[in-house]
Write a protein that holds these residues in place. Structure first.
Motif, PDB file in Angstrom:
ATOM      1  N   TYR A   1       9.761   1.974   4.397  1.00  0.00           N
ATOM      2  CA  TYR A   1      11.139   2.117   4.308  1.00  0.00           C
ATOM      3  C   TYR A   1      11.711   0.719   5.031  1.00  0.00           C
ATOM      4  O   TYR A   1      13.076   0.972   5.081  1.00  0.00           O
ATOM      5  N   TYR A   2      11.018  -0.025   5.515  1.00  0.00           N
ATOM      6  CA  TYR A   2      11.450  -1.073   6.158  1.00  0.00           C
ATOM      7  C   TYR A   2      12.237  -0.933   7.405  1.00  0.00           C
ATOM      8  O   TYR A   2      13.217  -1.567   7.832  1.00  0.00           O
ATOM      9  N   LYS A   3      11.977   0.462   7.942  1.00  0.00           N
ATOM     10  CA  LYS A   3      12.671   0.582   9.364  1.00  0.00           C
ATOM     11  C   LYS A   3      11.715   0.288  10.720  1.00  0.00           C
ATOM     12  O   LYS A   3      12.185   0.259  11.631  1.00  0.00           O
ATOM     13  N   ASN A   4      10.351   0.217  10.412  1.00  0.00           N
ATOM     14  CA  ASN A   4       9.646  -0.247  11.811  1.00  0.00           C
ATOM     15  C   ASN A   4       8.774  -1.288  11.102  1.00  0.00           C
ATOM     16  O   ASN A   4       8.039  -1.051  10.164  1.00  0.00           O
ATOM     17  N   ALA A   5       8.750  -2.348  11.940  1.00  0.00           N
ATOM     18  CA  ALA A   5       7.864  -3.592  11.417  1.00  0.00           C
ATOM     19  C   ALA A   5       7.490  -4.356  12.595  1.00  0.00           C
ATOM     20  O   ALA A   5       7.926  -4.340  13.799  1.00  0.00           O
ATOM     21  N   ARG A   6       6.310  -5.133  12.207  1.00  0.00           N
ATOM     22  CA  ARG A   6       5.990  -6.017  13.082  1.00  0.00           C
ATOM     23  C   ARG A   6       5.937  -7.423  12.567  1.00  0.00           C
ATOM     24  O   ARG A   6       5.761  -7.503  11.568  1.00  0.00           O
TER      25      ARG A   6
ATOM     26  N   GLU B   1       0.859  -1.193   0.045  1.00  0.00           N
ATOM     27  CA  GLU B   1      -0.019  -0.048  -0.004  1.00  0.00           C
ATOM     28  C   GLU B   1       0.857   1.328   0.052  1.00  0.00           C
ATOM     29  O   GLU B   1       2.237   1.140  -0.038  1.00  0.00           O
ATOM     30  N   SER B   2       0.346   2.470   0.046  1.00  0.00           N
ATOM     31  CA  SER B   2       1.008   3.737  -0.186  1.00  0.00           C
ATOM     32  C   SER B   2       1.920   3.798   0.927  1.00  0.00           C
ATOM     33  O   SER B   2       3.085   4.334   0.856  1.00  0.00           O
ATOM     34  N   ASP B   3       1.631   3.430   2.240  1.00  0.00           N
ATOM     35  CA  ASP B   3       2.620   3.572   3.319  1.00  0.00           C
ATOM     36  C   ASP B   3       2.966   2.293   4.276  1.00  0.00           C
ATOM     37  O   ASP B   3       3.556   2.257   5.117  1.00  0.00           O
TER      38      ASP B   3
END
Length: 260
Positions: A82-87, A64-66
């Motif tokens: 940006y793959y900087k914050n993930a679950r 999706e967009s974000d």
């Protein structure tokens, strides 16, 4: 445990909410550090109880967009673009290892830092040499036969790619042999694409063919033309700076006579 901090390549990773049942993976394979003033490059929240045991390597991607998500039978990754914050939701330790590979590979490719190659990597006389191939090609065998040379990886090699140099790092992503506490980076001298054979032979591969050989050795799930372009750009730099060979090898260590 509330969180742990570790480092992969040059990147600082903060892992939050790590279940006790999954701590063995980090205790066995990942270096710990505690530096609250050092801003992490990637922050990951981990949750267990997802899905079923490993079925296959098929990954579906939704963008999706974000936000972007990677879904496999035994794990789900939900990340910002940006793959900087993930679950990460996982079924077990194997799922967590593969999910971390997926996320980290996407991060370094997206930021044009480098690639995660399906390979083993060995240091000989201060120089690093990669042995690439799919499962069953002989990567772990080549790593074992290289003893007592130092092993940087036996499954996934962390490769930093710049216009000036190509270097590799000690990898926590292991299939058999546990990582050492080796720090720093090492210049990459050669890449061997493995071919099992009845005799040892090392053949130089032309650069365009080398790029094609390595494309499907990257831990990468294409989902946009922009990121595919980044991947091809990094591979082009890699094969222009590091020679690629086909290594036909027997199950003995004599192939090192062709490399050293």
């Amino acid at each position: 445990m509330d969180y742990i901090q570790t480092q992969i390549g040059e990147h600082h990773i903060r892992l939050e909410n790590v279940p006790e049942s999954l701590m063995k993976l980090f205790l066995r394979s990942y270096p710990f550090y505690d530096d609250p003033e050092n801003e992490p490059d990637i922050v990951i929240l981990i949750e267990e109880g997802y899905g079923v045991p490993f079925v296959d390597y098929e990954v579906s991607i939704k963008k999706e967009s974000d936000k972007i998500s990677f879904c496999r039978a035994d794990y789900l990754i939900e990340s910002d673009r940006y793959y900087k914050n993930a679950r990460i939701f996982v079924h077990d330790e194997l799922a967590l290892k593969h999910a971390l590979i997926s996320l980290y590979s996407s991060y370094i490719a997206y930021h044009n830092w480098g690639l995660l190659l399906h390979s083993s990597c060995v240091i000989d006389n201060g120089k690093a040499h990669i042995f690439a191939g799919h499962s069953g090609a002989g990567k772990s065998t080549a790593a074992r036969l290289s003893y007592p040379r130092t092993l940087l990886s036996d499954e996934a090699t962390i490769v930093k790619i710049t216009s000036d140099e190509v270097t590799v790092y000690n990898s926590p992503f292991r299939s058999e042999q546990e990582p050492t506490d080796l720090a720093g980076c090492y210049s990459l001298s050669s890449i061997q694409v493995l071919v099992q054979a009845l005799h040892n032979q090392r053949l130089r591969v032309r650069k365009p063919n080398g790029l094609l050989e390595l494309m499907d050795k990257v831990f990468y799930w294409p989902h946009s033309s922009e990121e595919t372009g980044n991947l091809l750009g990094l591979l082009n730099i890699l094969v222009n700076r590091v020679p690629v060979y086909e290594l036909h090898f027997q199950y003995n260590n004599k192939f090192w006579e062709l490399i050293s």
